[in-house]
Design a protein around this motif. Sequence first.
Motif: not given
Length: 251
Positions: A120-146
Motif C-alpha cells: 500500500d502507498w501511504v503518506l506518513l507524518a510524525r505522531g505530533d503532526s496536525s496535518i490532515r489530508l483527503n487527497s494527494l492534491e492537498e499534499a502539494k503544500q507540504y514537503r514530501v519525502g520519497a
Amino acid sequence: MFKRLWLALAGTLMLTTGAAQAAIDPDYRMVLLTENFPPYNMAVNGKNYAREENLDGIAVDIVREMFKRAGIQYNLTLRFPWARIYKLALEKPGYGVFVAARLPEREALFKWVGPIGPDDWVLLARGDSSIRLNSLEEAKQYRVGAYKGDAIAEHLEEQGLQPITALRDQLNAKKLMEGKIDLWATGDPAGRYLAKQSGISGLKTVLRFDSAQLYLALNKEVPDEVVRKLQGELDRMRDEGFVDAVLNKYL
C-alpha cells in the motif's frame, strides 16, 4: 490404412518435438537482483551489497523456494541503487529484479511472476503532526519525502508533486523526525518496518492513496516456459499456505 498410420505417427512426433522445445535447459541460469527493501528483501548485515545466503526477507524466502521447486538455477545479488538494478533487468537477457510494483506503464517492459506481496502507498507524518489530508492534491503544500527511482516517487511526480528524494528510503524516516520533510511517501508495511529498524515509532498515516502488488520482473527475453514454470510453482506455494507462513514470519 498406411496414410492414417503415417498421420498418427507424424502427430505424435510433432507433440514430442513441441514438448522438447518447451523443456527448460537444465543449464539455464538466471541473474536475480534485489535491493534493501525491508521486510521484503534485505542484506543480513544491513549493507548495500550482499550475495546468495547473506540475504533474507519475505520476497527472498519466496523467490528462493520458487526457483528451488522449479529446478531453475540462479545467482542472487543485492545491490544499490534501485535505478541501476532496474535498468540491468530491463536491458539484459536472463536478468530479473524484485520486488517491483506491477504498474500499467511497466506492464509491457517485463515478464511478470507474482504477486509476491502487497504494498500500500501511504503518506506518513510524525505522531505530533496536525496535518490532515483527503487527497494527494492537498499534499502539494507540504514537503514530501520519497525514495529516488521508486514507483511511489514516480507516481507523485505524475500527480504534479515534487517529492524530495533520498537514495535510501530509511533516510526519509530520519528526515521526517528532524523536520526536514513534512510527510513521507512510502509503502506499508515497508515504511513502518524501516522506521522501526531506525528506532523510530509512533508515525501516523495521514493518507492511503494507492495500492500495488509486488512482483518478480523478468527481462523480456526470458523464455516463456521459465515464466510459466515459476508462476505455477508460486501458485502452488500460495495454495499450500507457504506464502502466508513467510509473511507471518516477518510481520
